[in-house]
Scaffold this active site. Sequence first.
Site, short mmCIF file in Angstrom:
data_model
loop_
_atom_site.label_atom_id
_atom_site.label_comp_id
_atom_site.label_asym_id
_atom_site.label_seq_id
_atom_site.Cartn_x
_atom_site.Cartn_y
_atom_site.Cartn_z
N THR A 125 0.85 -1.19 0.20
CA THR A 125 0.01 0.05 -0.14
C THR A 125 0.89 1.38 0.02
O THR A 125 1.98 1.53 0.48
CB THR A 125 -1.09 0.21 1.06
OG1 THR A 125 -1.66 -1.18 1.44
CG2 THR A 125 -1.88 1.22 1.35
N ARG A 148 -11.03 -10.35 -3.53
CA ARG A 148 -10.61 -9.86 -2.22
C ARG A 148 -10.50 -8.29 -2.22
O ARG A 148 -9.74 -7.59 -3.15
CB ARG A 148 -9.30 -10.34 -1.66
CG ARG A 148 -9.20 -10.03 -0.34
CD ARG A 148 -8.00 -9.30 -0.19
NE ARG A 148 -7.43 -8.70 0.97
CZ ARG A 148 -6.71 -7.76 1.31
NH1 ARG A 148 -6.34 -6.68 0.54
NH2 ARG A 148 -6.21 -7.40 2.64
N VAL A 149 -11.21 -7.66 -1.31
CA VAL A 149 -10.77 -6.22 -1.14
C VAL A 149 -10.41 -6.02 0.27
O VAL A 149 -10.76 -6.75 1.30
CB VAL A 149 -12.50 -5.55 -1.25
CG1 VAL A 149 -12.18 -4.09 -0.85
CG2 VAL A 149 -12.83 -5.62 -2.69
N GLY A 150 -9.32 -5.19 0.38
CA GLY A 150 -8.86 -4.84 1.57
C GLY A 150 -9.36 -3.57 2.26
O GLY A 150 -10.36 -2.99 1.75
N ASP A 151 -8.47 -3.00 2.98
CA ASP A 151 -9.09 -1.94 3.89
C ASP A 151 -9.01 -0.72 3.26
O ASP A 151 -9.83 0.42 3.61
CB ASP A 151 -8.19 -2.04 5.39
CG ASP A 151 -6.78 -1.58 5.02
OD1 ASP A 151 -6.24 -2.62 4.06
OD2 ASP A 151 -6.17 -0.89 5.72
N GLY A 195 -0.93 -2.20 5.86
CA GLY A 195 -0.79 -3.64 6.74
C GLY A 195 -1.76 -4.64 6.14
O GLY A 195 -2.55 -4.41 5.11
N GLY A 219 -5.00 -5.51 5.64
CA GLY A 219 -6.34 -5.10 5.58
C GLY A 219 -7.32 -5.71 6.66
O GLY A 219 -8.12 -4.87 7.14
N1 GLY Z 1 -3.61 -2.68 3.44
C1 GLY Z 1 -3.86 -3.04 1.89
C2 GLY Z 1 -4.54 -4.30 2.07
O1 GLY Z 1 -4.71 -5.04 3.04
O2 GLY Z 1 -5.25 -4.41 0.99
#
Ligand code: GLY
Length: 297
Positions: A165, A193-196, A216, A218
């Site tokens: 990130t 998959r979608v992260g934070d 980090g 997510g």
């Molecule tokens: N922090 C980015 C992710 O986990 O996708």
Amino acid sequence: MGQWAVAVHGGAGVWRDQDEGRICTGVAAAVAGARAVLDGGGSALDAVVAAVLQLEDDELFNAGTGAALNRDGDAELDAAVMSGKDLRCGGVAALRGVRNPVLVARRVMEASPHVLLAGEGARRFAQEQGFDVEYDPVTARAREVWVARSKAGPTLEPPSPAGDTVGAVALDRNGHLAAATSTGGTILKLPGRVGDSPIPGAGNYASAWAACSATGRGELMMRLLAAKALCDRVQAGAAPQPAADSLLVLMRESVGADAGFILVSASGEVGIAHGTPAMPHAWQRQGAPVQARFRCG
Ligand code: GLY
């Protein structure tokens, strides 16, 4: 007119066997991109987008060109922007074929009635907005890393061999705050998959009091809505650095501390913390020199 401040990160992670000098140059260059905007009286939103754009185009970082690849060997990109003065935000998730997801995220905020678009719908929106959607962000290096990690099979190693990130937070001379974050997500993630990063409050948040970009794993940030938690702590009176340090302690005790944060307050104070071996970052306040570090401490 107040004084501006900006901070950027190039991703919390292991960053094993990396050229620390080159990576610090990359984050310092992103600060310079933001500084050019802020010195000219530009907005915090323009500044954070300028910084993240630069990091998306630098293939050393896990965002845009050079992003980490999913289980199928494809780049699916997440990004978000948020403006603190009016709480407007926009994001894209699992977006393919676009060079700069942060620009599409901003367009979601400014040219759609929505906050977050995902997958093929996000790509169609980008195309309708005039973006090239046939861009290939996959670099030879990202492919090499993917091949090596795929051959290794299931492993207890952290999900990202390098960083994870990119992000930027800024305070402009009008006292407005903004945050932007962009990522390829975790290497070998499941398709879809979608992260934070694109989730408001999890990986990216800005209010009238503070702006935060997280990095980090997510899944940890989403459980705690970490970026908003930090902005709320600043609103409640905490300074950014102790706020970030204490959230990391809470994460370590609850969900895990494979995380990092940058935040800036409405008074221009900066907080930077990570629970990973490294997190390249740089920051600058008006009238002071730029500071760039590979890790805190
Ligand atoms: N922090 C980015 C992710 O986990 O996708």
